[in-house]
Write a protein that holds these residues in place. Structure first.
Motif, PDB file in Angstrom:
ATOM      1  N   PRO A 229       0.869  -1.175  -0.102  1.00  0.00           N
ATOM      2  CA  PRO A 229      -0.124   0.055   0.166  1.00  0.00           C
ATOM      3  C   PRO A 229       0.770   1.166   0.074  1.00  0.00           C
ATOM      4  CG  PRO A 229      -0.867  -1.563   1.663  1.00  0.00           C
ATOM      5  CD  PRO A 229       0.414  -2.105   1.148  1.00  0.00           C
ATOM      6  N   GLN A 230       0.346   2.287  -0.673  1.00  0.00           N
ATOM      7  CA  GLN A 230       1.146   3.503  -0.723  1.00  0.00           C
ATOM      8  C   GLN A 230       0.452   4.530   0.268  1.00  0.00           C
ATOM      9  OE1 GLN A 230       1.050   5.071  -4.547  1.00  0.00           O
ATOM     10  NE2 GLN A 230       0.851   3.223  -5.567  1.00  0.00           N
ATOM     11  N   ARG A 231       1.205   5.658   0.660  1.00  0.00           N
ATOM     12  CA  ARG A 231       0.910   6.706   1.662  1.00  0.00           C
ATOM     13  C   ARG A 231       0.167   7.639   0.851  1.00  0.00           C
ATOM     14  NH1 ARG A 231       5.453   8.436   5.978  1.00  0.00           N
ATOM     15  NH2 ARG A 231       5.393   6.261   7.190  1.00  0.00           N
ATOM     16  N   GLY A 232      -0.965   8.128   1.545  1.00  0.00           N
ATOM     17  CA  GLY A 232      -1.753   9.230   1.058  1.00  0.00           C
ATOM     18  C   GLY A 232      -3.161   9.385   1.342  1.00  0.00           C
ATOM     19  N   SER A 233      -3.714  10.228   1.220  1.00  0.00           N
ATOM     20  CA  SER A 233      -5.261  10.716   1.953  1.00  0.00           C
ATOM     21  C   SER A 233      -6.084  10.223   0.694  1.00  0.00           C
ATOM     22  CB  SER A 233      -5.255  12.033   2.282  1.00  0.00           C
ATOM     23  OG  SER A 233      -5.062  12.951   1.388  1.00  0.00           O
ATOM     24  N   VAL A 234      -7.421  10.238   1.225  1.00  0.00           N
ATOM     25  CA  VAL A 234      -8.736   9.746   0.130  1.00  0.00           C
ATOM     26  C   VAL A 234      -9.441  11.115   0.099  1.00  0.00           C
ATOM     27  CG1 VAL A 234     -10.608   8.402  -0.214  1.00  0.00           C
ATOM     28  CG2 VAL A 234      -8.460   7.497   0.791  1.00  0.00           C
ATOM     29  N   ASP A 235      -9.694  11.576  -1.080  1.00  0.00           N
ATOM     30  CA  ASP A 235     -10.560  12.730  -1.290  1.00  0.00           C
ATOM     31  C   ASP A 235     -12.214  12.302  -1.265  1.00  0.00           C
ATOM     32  OD1 ASP A 235     -11.491  15.078  -1.948  1.00  0.00           O
ATOM     33  OD2 ASP A 235     -10.709  15.093  -3.723  1.00  0.00           O
ATOM     34  N   ILE A 236     -12.592  12.225  -0.218  1.00  0.00           N
ATOM     35  CA  ILE A 236     -13.995  11.672  -0.027  1.00  0.00           C
ATOM     36  C   ILE A 236     -14.884  12.852  -0.514  1.00  0.00           C
ATOM     37  CG2 ILE A 236     -15.797  11.056   1.643  1.00  0.00           C
ATOM     38  CD1 ILE A 236     -13.879   8.698   1.166  1.00  0.00           C
ATOM     39  N   THR A 237     -14.653  14.092  -0.375  1.00  0.00           N
ATOM     40  CA  THR A 237     -15.504  15.204  -0.838  1.00  0.00           C
ATOM     41  C   THR A 237     -15.300  15.314  -2.395  1.00  0.00           C
ATOM     42  OG1 THR A 237     -14.828  16.611   1.190  1.00  0.00           O
ATOM     43  CG2 THR A 237     -15.669  17.825  -0.624  1.00  0.00           C
ATOM     44  N   GLY A 238     -14.231  15.187  -2.962  1.00  0.00           N
ATOM     45  CA  GLY A 238     -14.284  15.005  -4.333  1.00  0.00           C
ATOM     46  C   GLY A 238     -15.190  13.779  -4.867  1.00  0.00           C
ATOM     47  N   ALA A 239     -15.003  12.806  -4.280  1.00  0.00           N
ATOM     48  CA  ALA A 239     -15.857  11.482  -4.704  1.00  0.00           C
ATOM     49  C   ALA A 239     -17.425  11.918  -4.566  1.00  0.00           C
ATOM     50  CB  ALA A 239     -15.463  10.327  -3.866  1.00  0.00           C
ATOM     51  N   LEU A 240     -17.791  12.681  -3.370  1.00  0.00           N
ATOM     52  CA  LEU A 240     -19.012  12.832  -3.305  1.00  0.00           C
ATOM     53  C   LEU A 240     -19.786  13.854  -4.439  1.00  0.00           C
ATOM     54  CD1 LEU A 240     -19.575  13.017   0.660  1.00  0.00           C
ATOM     55  CD2 LEU A 240     -20.463  11.171  -0.858  1.00  0.00           C
ATOM     56  N   THR A 241     -18.811  14.975  -4.673  1.00  0.00           N
ATOM     57  CA  THR A 241     -19.327  15.980  -5.401  1.00  0.00           C
ATOM     58  C   THR A 241     -19.582  15.515  -6.976  1.00  0.00           C
ATOM     59  OG1 THR A 241     -17.040  16.595  -5.718  1.00  0.00           O
ATOM     60  CG2 THR A 241     -18.389  17.875  -4.085  1.00  0.00           C
ATOM     61  N   VAL A 242     -18.736  14.500  -7.439  1.00  0.00           N
ATOM     62  CA  VAL A 242     -18.654  14.243  -8.793  1.00  0.00           C
ATOM     63  C   VAL A 242     -19.641  13.158  -8.886  1.00  0.00           C
ATOM     64  CG1 VAL A 242     -16.892  12.231  -8.528  1.00  0.00           C
ATOM     65  CG2 VAL A 242     -17.257  13.218 -10.763  1.00  0.00           C
ATOM     66  N   THR A 243     -19.990  12.422  -7.839  1.00  0.00           N
ATOM     67  CA  THR A 243     -21.074  11.273  -7.933  1.00  0.00           C
ATOM     68  C   THR A 243     -22.359  12.194  -7.969  1.00  0.00           C
ATOM     69  OG1 THR A 243     -19.704   9.766  -6.746  1.00  0.00           O
ATOM     70  CG2 THR A 243     -22.105   9.200  -7.062  1.00  0.00           C
ATOM     71  N   LEU A 244     -22.557  13.091  -7.063  1.00  0.00           N
ATOM     72  CA  LEU A 244     -23.938  13.646  -7.388  1.00  0.00           C
ATOM     73  C   LEU A 244     -23.863  14.719  -8.085  1.00  0.00           C
ATOM     74  CD1 LEU A 244     -23.817  14.831  -3.051  1.00  0.00           C
ATOM     75  CD2 LEU A 244     -25.388  13.177  -4.405  1.00  0.00           C
ATOM     76  N   GLY A 245     -22.966  15.239  -8.789  1.00  0.00           N
ATOM     77  CA  GLY A 245     -23.026  16.003  -9.885  1.00  0.00           C
ATOM     78  C   GLY A 245     -23.698  15.042 -11.031  1.00  0.00           C
ATOM     79  N   LEU A 246     -23.011  14.106 -11.448  1.00  0.00           N
ATOM     80  CA  LEU A 246     -23.312  13.381 -12.392  1.00  0.00           C
ATOM     81  C   LEU A 246     -24.762  12.733 -12.108  1.00  0.00           C
ATOM     82  CD1 LEU A 246     -22.750  11.258 -14.885  1.00  0.00           C
ATOM     83  CD2 LEU A 246     -21.802   9.672 -13.225  1.00  0.00           C
ATOM     84  N   GLY A 247     -25.372  12.322 -10.928  1.00  0.00           N
ATOM     85  CA  GLY A 247     -26.590  12.065 -10.726  1.00  0.00           C
ATOM     86  C   GLY A 247     -27.561  13.192 -11.029  1.00  0.00           C
ATOM     87  N   ALA A 248     -27.091  14.316 -10.622  1.00  0.00           N
ATOM     88  CA  ALA A 248     -28.249  15.382 -10.754  1.00  0.00           C
ATOM     89  C   ALA A 248     -28.345  15.810 -12.595  1.00  0.00           C
ATOM     90  CB  ALA A 248     -27.626  16.776 -10.193  1.00  0.00           C
ATOM     91  N   ALA A 249     -27.217  15.369 -13.249  1.00  0.00           N
ATOM     92  CA  ALA A 249     -27.200  15.589 -14.606  1.00  0.00           C
ATOM     93  C   ALA A 249     -28.168  14.653 -15.306  1.00  0.00           C
ATOM     94  CB  ALA A 249     -25.993  15.749 -15.289  1.00  0.00           C
ATOM     95  N   VAL A 250     -28.204  13.354 -14.833  1.00  0.00           N
ATOM     96  CA  VAL A 250     -28.733  12.343 -15.276  1.00  0.00           C
ATOM     97  C   VAL A 250     -30.217  12.474 -14.928  1.00  0.00           C
ATOM     98  CG1 VAL A 250     -29.288   9.844 -15.403  1.00  0.00           C
ATOM     99  CG2 VAL A 250     -26.999  10.723 -15.513  1.00  0.00           C
ATOM    100  N   TYR A 251     -30.551  12.838 -13.589  1.00  0.00           N
ATOM    101  CA  TYR A 251     -32.091  13.161 -13.270  1.00  0.00           C
ATOM    102  C   TYR A 251     -32.467  14.148 -14.145  1.00  0.00           C
ATOM    103  CZ  TYR A 251     -35.876  14.641 -10.239  1.00  0.00           C
ATOM    104  OH  TYR A 251     -36.866  14.938  -9.781  1.00  0.00           O
ATOM    105  N   ALA A 252     -32.071  15.241 -14.329  1.00  0.00           N
ATOM    106  CA  ALA A 252     -32.546  16.503 -14.865  1.00  0.00           C
ATOM    107  C   ALA A 252     -32.753  15.840 -16.685  1.00  0.00           C
ATOM    108  CB  ALA A 252     -31.462  17.541 -15.193  1.00  0.00           C
ATOM    109  N   ILE A 253     -31.745  15.238 -17.059  1.00  0.00           N
ATOM    110  CA  ILE A 253     -32.104  14.902 -18.570  1.00  0.00           C
ATOM    111  C   ILE A 253     -33.395  13.870 -18.641  1.00  0.00           C
ATOM    112  CG2 ILE A 253     -31.096  13.749 -20.402  1.00  0.00           C
ATOM    113  CD1 ILE A 253     -28.483  14.868 -19.503  1.00  0.00           C
ATOM    114  N   VAL A 254     -33.370  12.775 -17.821  1.00  0.00           N
ATOM    115  CA  VAL A 254     -34.416  11.798 -17.605  1.00  0.00           C
ATOM    116  C   VAL A 254     -35.766  12.263 -17.351  1.00  0.00           C
ATOM    117  CG1 VAL A 254     -35.170   9.735 -16.668  1.00  0.00           C
ATOM    118  CG2 VAL A 254     -32.647  10.060 -17.258  1.00  0.00           C
ATOM    119  N   ARG A 255     -35.993  13.531 -16.489  1.00  0.00           N
ATOM    120  CA  ARG A 255     -37.066  13.922 -16.091  1.00  0.00           C
ATOM    121  C   ARG A 255     -37.588  14.896 -17.046  1.00  0.00           C
ATOM    122  NH1 ARG A 255     -40.960  12.863 -12.654  1.00  0.00           N
ATOM    123  NH2 ARG A 255     -40.901  14.732 -11.602  1.00  0.00           N
ATOM    124  N   ALA A 256     -36.853  15.561 -17.984  1.00  0.00           N
ATOM    125  CA  ALA A 256     -37.186  16.785 -18.561  1.00  0.00           C
ATOM    126  C   ALA A 256     -38.218  16.426 -19.567  1.00  0.00           C
ATOM    127  CB  ALA A 256     -35.944  17.459 -19.573  1.00  0.00           C
TER     128      ALA A 256
END
Length: 473
Positions: A192-219
């Motif tokens: 294993p390597q040393r380093g931190s995990v960017d949880i905030t980044g993971a949440l923002t990209v997942t929620l952003g993708l989900g919002a885009a798909v939701y908007a397009i499907v519901r439109a």
């Protein structure tokens, strides 16, 4: 360099099975969708969320999966992914209502997001010592992805026809148990390597993708001019913009933005994004056409797409490597995307009283040949440029590109189909018109992909597998 593992080809079988499974889980529900819709009460417009709940979680968390693969070790993450996929499959199979079904599908996507990048990293660890072996291993691995997508439709038909739709999820459980038992003995361990995990980044990209798909499907249902549609789209833009800003500022980001300065990496990932955006809508609406217009039951519908699976396997393992060696990865990718566009444009000529032999078979084979030629060289080019210590990240990025393209492409084509009549169940001319419009749109995506690949991929490139080996040698 350590000696190659004597069990590496057996390990490759498990790695290819993993790739087959995570992609199959995007498609195996295709034939079962009408039964799931009837039993759980999905509307025609929202039915695509059975697919998108999986793909949004899968695509949104792949970067996190790639980062965790580098930090914690690919073998450890590979096993964890199978365990989570098993749990999600159980929930999706026993789901009594819509929200439970979508929850199970999302959990499946989380497991797949851990499996996919770690599997590709393990492949590089096992075969990076020999360019010839790596070329063969990449071809087999690459063939597992689109073959899994198409074979999933066939298996889904068999299971739905002779068992019941929950078994399209339960089938994962015994395979996951075997994979968990085999991972320790077969897969190489990495420090294993040393380093931190960017949880905030993971949440923002997942929620952003989900919002885009939701908007397009519901439109199509609530209107493109509605405040809800534009608020969802604005939220997606804000979240994805926040993700980029977070990555630019963090010392150890989820995705090092400068990695895209590497020659060919950005272009190859864009190609994978558009390839997923064209291919996934094609099989989704082709399956609906077979069942809802031509009147096929589950098993014949799945069997109708079996010729595509056979051709993809031949194309990936035999034709694509030869084309890359003779013409180079750029020419092979561009040709494949052009053929994919041609096949889907041909599918757009479907009619309400059409037939499999005339309306489906020849066009689907042209599209399958195009997919098999475009996938391998663009995948190889995308993973060949990263530094050795960022193998998991590169794997996560290319898998993310394909899955994000799949989710957004299907969302957009679902909107196009609904706007052209596909929401009118039982009205065969309207359904056909909607599905035809989706094929035209998907053909346009593939054509744009061919033009962009021709303009942005750099020609003087060796066979991708050789580059990968050299970069890790």
């Amino acid at each position: 360099m350590s000696a190659p593992s004597p069990r590496r080809w057996t390990a490759l079988a498990l790695i290819a099975t993993a790739q087959f499974m995570v992609i199959m889980d995007t498609s195996i529900i295709g034939v079962a969708l009408p039964r799931i819709q009837e039993d759980l009460g999905f509307s025609q417009e929202n039915l695509s969320w059975v697919f998108n709940a999986y793909v949004v979680a899968f695509g949104g968390l792949l970067l996190l999966g790639g980062r965790l693969s580098d930090l914690l070790g690919a073998r450890r993450l590979f096993g964890a992914g199978w365990l989570i996929l098993l749990a999600g499959s159980l929930v999706a199979g026993i789901a009594p209502e819509v929200w439970v079904e979508l929850t199970g599908r999302a959990v499946q996507g989380v497991g797949a997001a851990l499996i996919a990048p770690s599997a590709l990293t393990l492949l590089m660890m096992l075969f990076g010592h020999d360019p010839k072996e790596l070329t063969k291993a990449l071809a087999l691995y690459g063939a597992a992805a689109p073959a899994g997508g198409t074979a999933g439709v066939f298996l889904g038909g068999v299971i739905t026809e002779y068992l019941s739709w929950p078994w399209v999820f339960y089938i994962n459980i015994p395979i996951a148990l075997v994979a968990l038992l085999a991972t320790g003995p077969l897969m190489p361990a990495a420090r294993p390597q040393r380093g931190s995990v960017d949880i905030t980044g993971a949440l923002t990209v997942t929620l952003g993708l989900g919002a885009a798909v939701y908007a397009i499907v519901r439109a199509p249902e609530i209107g493109w001019g509605s405040a809800q549609t534009w608020l969802a789209l604005a939220g997606a833009v804000v979240l994805l913009g926040a993700f980029i800003a977070i990555q630019a500022r963090r010392r150890q980001p989820l995705m090092r933005l400068s990695i895209f300065r590497t020659p060919n990496l950005a272009a190859a990932n864009l190609t994978q994004l558009l390839l997923g955006g064209a291919w996934i809508p094609m099989w989704f609406f082709l399956n609906l056409y077979l069942q809802q217009v031509l009147g096929y039951s589950a098993f014949p519908s799945g069997a109708a797409l079996l010729p595509m699976t056979v051709l993809i396997m031949i194309g990936m393992i035999v034709l694509a490597p030869r084309a890359i060696n003779r013409f180079g990865p750029k020419a092979t990718t561009v040709t494949g995307l052009a053929l994919l566009a041609a096949g889907m444009a041909w599918l757009a000529l479907i009619s309400p009283d059409g037939s499999f032999a005339a309306d489906v078979l020849p066009a689907s084979l042209v599209a399958a040949l195009g997919m098999s030629l475009a996938f391998i060289p663009s995948l190889g080019t995308a993973i060949s440029s990263a530094r050795p210590e960022e193998g998991g990240l590169a794997s996560g990025i290319v898998n993310t590109s394909y899955q994000v393209g799949s989710a957004l492409g299907l969302a957009a084509m679902t909107a196009v189909a609904a706007a052209n009549g596909a929401a009118q169940l039982g009205n065969l001319p309207a359904l056909t018109s909607g599905f035809s419009a989706a094929f035209v749109g998907a053909a346009g995506i593939a054509l744009v992909g061919a033009l962009l690949a021709a303009a942005t991929l750099r020609s003087p490139t060796s066979v991708p597998a050789d580059e990968v080996a050299a970069s890790r040698g």
